[in-house]
Design an enzyme around this catalytic site. Sequence first.
Site, PDB file in Angstrom:
ATOM      1  N   PHE A 138       0.861  -1.192   0.000  1.00 29.81           N
ATOM      2  CA  PHE A 138       0.000   0.000   0.000  1.00 29.81           C
ATOM      3  C   PHE A 138       0.892   1.235   0.000  1.00 29.81           C
ATOM      4  CE2 PHE A 138      -2.643   3.402   1.580  1.00 29.81           C
ATOM      5  CZ  PHE A 138      -3.798   3.212   0.840  1.00 29.81           C
ATOM      6  N   ASP A 223       9.256   2.878   1.803  1.00 26.45           N
ATOM      7  CA  ASP A 223       8.066   3.592   2.246  1.00 26.45           C
ATOM      8  C   ASP A 223       7.924   3.337   3.749  1.00 26.45           C
ATOM      9  OD1 ASP A 223       5.499   4.247   3.039  1.00 26.45           O
ATOM     10  OD2 ASP A 223       4.564   3.647   1.154  1.00 26.45           O
ATOM     11  N   LYS A 252       2.309  10.300   8.063  1.00 28.79           N
ATOM     12  CA  LYS A 252       1.548   9.844   9.239  1.00 28.79           C
ATOM     13  C   LYS A 252       1.962  10.515  10.552  1.00 28.79           C
ATOM     14  CE  LYS A 252      -0.320   5.492   7.486  1.00 28.79           C
ATOM     15  NZ  LYS A 252      -1.751   5.726   7.496  1.00 28.79           N
TER      16      LYS A 252
HETATM   17  C1  LIG Z   1       2.853   2.421   3.852  1.00 28.22           C
HETATM   18  C2  LIG Z   1       1.937   3.528   3.430  1.00 28.22           C
HETATM   19  N1  LIG Z   1       2.276   4.304   2.397  1.00 28.22           N
HETATM   20  C3  LIG Z   1       1.494   5.322   1.988  1.00 28.22           C
HETATM   21  C4  LIG Z   1       0.316   5.598   2.627  1.00 28.22           C
HETATM   22  C5  LIG Z   1      -0.540   6.735   2.135  1.00 28.22           C
HETATM   23  O1  LIG Z   1      -0.492   7.799   3.015  1.00 28.22           O
HETATM   24  P1  LIG Z   1      -1.599   8.955   2.941  1.00 28.22           P
HETATM   25  O2  LIG Z   1      -2.898   8.342   3.300  1.00 28.22           O
HETATM   26  O3  LIG Z   1      -1.115   9.977   3.926  1.00 28.22           O
HETATM   27  O4  LIG Z   1      -1.575   9.480   1.545  1.00 28.22           O
HETATM   28  C6  LIG Z   1      -0.080   4.817   3.711  1.00 28.22           C
HETATM   29  C7  LIG Z   1      -1.361   5.064   4.391  1.00 28.22           C
HETATM   30  O5  LIG Z   1      -1.935   4.212   5.027  1.00 28.22           O
HETATM   31  C8  LIG Z   1       0.752   3.758   4.125  1.00 28.22           C
HETATM   32  O6  LIG Z   1       0.409   2.962   5.152  1.00 28.22           O
END
Ligand SMILES: Cc1ncc(COP(=O)(O)O)c(C=O)c1O
Length: 396
Positions: A138, A223, A252
């Site tokens: 994700f 990420d 986050k």
């Molecule tokens: C690993 C990871 N990357 C990217 C995101 C996306 O972040 P945002 O919702 O702030 O765009 C999330 C959100 O849950 C995430 O868990």
Amino acid sequence: MDTKQLFEWSATYHMPNFARAPIVLVRGDGMRVWDTEGHEYLDFGAGLAVTALGHSHPRVTGAIREAGATLLHVSNLYHNVPQIHLAKLLCEHSFAEQVYFSNSGAEANETAIKLARKYGKERFSTDRYEIIATHNSFHGRTMAAVTATGQPKYHHGFEPLVPGFKHVPYNDLRAMERAVDNRTAAILVEPIQGEGGVHIPDDDYLPGLRKLCDESGALLILDEIQTGIGRTGRLWSYEHAGVEPDVMTVAKALANGLPIGATLTRRDIASVMTPGTHGSTFGGNPFCTAVALVCFTTVLDEKIPAKAARVGRYLIDGLRRIATDRPVIREVRGKGLLIGAELSAPAAPIVDACRDAGLLILSAGEKVMRLAPPLIADERDCDRALEIIDRVLAAR
Ligand SMILES: Cc1ncc(COP(=O)(O)O)c(C=O)c1O
């Protein structure tokens, strides 16, 4: 407050893309939040792994007051003080040498993808633009980030996706090795897959990816949007693996709930992003960066990562004890306070029943119950959460 009226207006005036739980939250303090009906909830979801310092942390609230009264926003046409200090602090406490600020995790990943493409084209060749990501990952909901996300359910209806992405199974070095070629600009992975079900790769996975990148010239993008800022028991999750990425994305918990994203990298890689190549109106504004600066300093001062490691072990042990009596829990896995319990049944009804019993938790995928509490959680909070989970599972 008329809760029923709020639900009606919510259904009338919101786009229907969220399946919200039937509560309206109005206030938070530490590990707890309250709804319009005065019900109290123990928060083991932290707004999707965001509020690492809990709700209304005095240092965060103080920073918000001060920053709001000092300078809310100026554009990136000018320098601003907290943005500079935050970039410096992040670099001093990571592998990175330079930072770009945005407003969300998805945007931090968009930046990483654009950076990798530009770097690949300029340093290697014009067809070096491909990003290899993993199944079940994700990375966010913007077009490139959702394309990188290896879950078809998030793609449906939004095709055509962005060209230049490939996916291979997570935690499979051989598959990644076969996928990498001279068109690979970057490998993009989560050090632990969070939303996809709290999957922890084998110890040799990240070192193996590092080696593949070193050999091929592809960038290793980690990420750390969910795993970063202490959640897994180290400040950055890559520290567990003893390797450093070329690019890291963070969001986050960075400002404990204010919108901010950051893309961190080394100077030689960042140098391709020359003036005018990328930008954001709000990204790195003095309000969000001033608050992030205080949040990040607090995480360091209060040794939050070590606390998350200790309390995380306690919570995992507690869940495993419950699992011995409740066979619906098939496996408990996690690092620090990013914990998943794989169930033999759908997680959603259990998440709902926990909420009704006063505990907010998350799901991850269809059958994983995910716990990602604020990193200020202590053993007493865990005992209370475990007691509710056990009671909910016993009643099923
Ligand atoms: C690993 C990871 N990357 C990217 C995101 C996306 O972040 P945002 O919702 O702030 O765009 C999330 C959100 O849950 C995430 O868990």
